[in-house]
Design an enzyme around this catalytic site. Structure first.
Site, short mmCIF file in Angstrom:
data_model
loop_
_atom_site.label_atom_id
_atom_site.label_comp_id
_atom_site.label_asym_id
_atom_site.label_seq_id
_atom_site.Cartn_x
_atom_site.Cartn_y
_atom_site.Cartn_z
N THR A 16 0.86 -1.20 0.10
CA THR A 16 0.19 0.13 0.02
C THR A 16 0.81 1.39 -0.05
O THR A 16 0.31 2.48 -1.18
CB THR A 16 -1.50 0.56 1.28
OG1 THR A 16 -1.46 -1.04 0.85
CG2 THR A 16 -1.97 1.44 1.74
N LYS A 32 -8.10 -0.83 -5.15
CA LYS A 32 -7.87 -1.64 -5.15
C LYS A 32 -9.41 -2.81 -4.75
O LYS A 32 -10.66 -2.48 -3.78
CB LYS A 32 -7.78 -1.29 -2.98
CG LYS A 32 -7.82 -3.00 -1.63
CD LYS A 32 -6.14 -2.92 -2.33
CE LYS A 32 -6.56 -3.80 -0.66
NZ LYS A 32 -4.88 -5.14 -0.39
N GLU A 97 -3.91 -3.08 -6.24
CA GLU A 97 -3.35 -2.86 -5.34
C GLU A 97 -4.11 -4.62 -5.22
O GLU A 97 -4.64 -4.88 -4.18
CB GLU A 97 -2.97 -2.22 -4.48
CG GLU A 97 -2.60 -3.08 -3.63
CD GLU A 97 -2.08 -2.63 -1.72
OE1 GLU A 97 -2.72 -1.07 -1.82
OE2 GLU A 97 -2.07 -3.31 -0.73
N GLY A 98 -3.31 -5.53 -5.70
CA GLY A 98 -3.66 -6.67 -4.65
C GLY A 98 -4.22 -6.67 -3.55
O GLY A 98 -3.29 -6.33 -2.84
N ALA A 99 -4.82 -7.83 -3.04
CA ALA A 99 -4.91 -7.85 -1.82
C ALA A 99 -3.48 -9.43 -1.94
O ALA A 99 -3.08 -10.23 -2.20
CB ALA A 99 -6.03 -9.06 -1.23
N1 LIG Z 1 8.13 2.49 3.60
C1 LIG Z 1 7.23 2.15 4.60
N2 LIG Z 1 7.74 3.27 5.65
C2 LIG Z 1 7.53 3.42 7.20
N3 LIG Z 1 6.42 1.98 7.40
C3 LIG Z 1 6.07 1.08 6.41
C4 LIG Z 1 6.95 1.69 4.80
N4 LIG Z 1 6.30 1.00 4.18
C5 LIG Z 1 5.18 0.02 5.13
N5 LIG Z 1 5.26 0.54 5.99
C6 LIG Z 1 4.23 0.06 7.19
O1 LIG Z 1 4.40 -1.13 7.39
C7 LIG Z 1 2.79 -1.80 6.87
C8 LIG Z 1 2.46 -2.51 6.39
O2 LIG Z 1 2.13 -2.01 5.00
P1 LIG Z 1 1.41 -1.60 3.71
O3 LIG Z 1 1.93 -0.73 2.46
O4 LIG Z 1 -0.03 -1.75 4.75
O5 LIG Z 1 1.67 -3.59 3.44
P2 LIG Z 1 0.50 -4.13 2.58
O6 LIG Z 1 0.03 -3.15 1.59
O7 LIG Z 1 1.06 -4.95 1.59
O8 LIG Z 1 -0.33 -5.36 3.36
C9 LIG Z 1 1.84 -0.06 7.31
O9 LIG Z 1 2.19 -0.35 8.71
C10 LIG Z 1 3.00 0.31 6.68
O10 LIG Z 1 2.12 2.34 7.41
MG LIG Z 2 -2.49 -3.50 1.70
#
Ligand SMILES: Nc1ncnc2c1ncn2[C@@H]1O[C@H](COP(=O)(O)OP(=O)(O)O)[C@@H](O)[C@H]1O
Ligand SMILES: [Mg+2]
Length: 205
Positions: A16, A32, A97-99
């Site tokens: 994400t 999404k 964005e996929g799940a």
């Molecule tokens: N580059 C980054 N810096 C700080 N926090 C991050 C970063 N990438 C992801 N996070 C944090 O890690 C967690 C998971 O990230 P997310 O993007 O939601 O993962 P996904 O979409 O793959 O489930 C979230 O709380 C997000 O804010």
């Molecule tokens: Mg996500």
């Protein structure tokens, strides 16, 4: 046409955040298809916060239960229909964005990668840099390429691990799109700045 699927090796890997950075950089529409889990901030809400110039499209499915979409749909009593998962028609760039990871089921007869193959868009694989990532990332790429999907590259999240990052992108013969460090604080400004510094958006055009 600049349209991409953002997938990853796992849930919580940073899809994400990467998708928000990309949507902002491209001034793209973000979609999404299925949000599973509505407590706290949804992915679409996170993108709206982190990518103020993105257009966030409504999800096809908003499921209450925070688990795999196929199970969330079953628990919620919702039928996942192919027609609702058709790509939205938008002018300009689109980031989807996929799940979870590449083989997450939307239904037991519809895995994420099968859905991606129908859309036939290049996929960006978001991967962590920590131990274990080589196999997970190569497996994810293999599942995509087996279905005929072009892989636009791998984007890494976390501490720099040149050996693992290099092994993955050389073995799979896909572009290294860069690595986003962990940002603290993480907000629209720090993400846009880190994306401009660390991510090779030029390799995507
Ligand atoms: N580059 C980054 N810096 C700080 N926090 C991050 C970063 N990438 C992801 N996070 C944090 O890690 C967690 C998971 O990230 P997310 O993007 O939601 O993962 P996904 O979409 O793959 O489930 C979230 O709380 C997000 O804010
Ligand atoms: Mg996500």
């Amino acid at each position: 046409m600049t349209r991409f699927i953002v997938t990853g090796t796992d849930t919580d890997v940073g899809k994400t955040v990467f998708a928000a950075g990309l949507s902002q950089a491209l001034k793209a529409s973000y979609w999404k298809p299925a949000q599973a889990g509505l407590e706290g901030e949804t992915d679409s809400q996170a993108v709206a916060r982190l990518a103020p110039e993105a257009t966030v499209l409504p999800e096809a499915y908003r499921l209450e239960t925070p688990c795999s979409p196929h199970e969330a749909a079953r628990v919620d009593g919702v039928q996942i229909d192919d027609a609702a998962l058709a790509l939205p028609q938008v002018d300009g760039p689109l980031v989807v964005e996929g799940a979870g990871g590449v083989l997450v089921p939307y239904r037991e007869d519809l895995l994420a990668a099968d859905l991606f193959a129908r859309w036939s868009l290049p996929a960006i694989v978001v991967a962590r840099t920590t131990l274990g990532t080589i196999s997970h990332t190569l497996l994810s790429i293999e599942a995509l390429t087996t279905r005929g999907l072009p892989v636009a590259g791998v984007a890494f999240i976390g501490e720099e691990e040149p050996v693992a990052e290099g092994a993955i992108t050389r073995i799979a013969e896909v572009p290294h799109l860069g690595r986003l460090p962990r940002l603290a604080p993480l907000d629209a400004d720090t993400l846009a700045a880190a994306f401009a510094t660390h991510i090779r958006v030029d390799l995507l055009s």
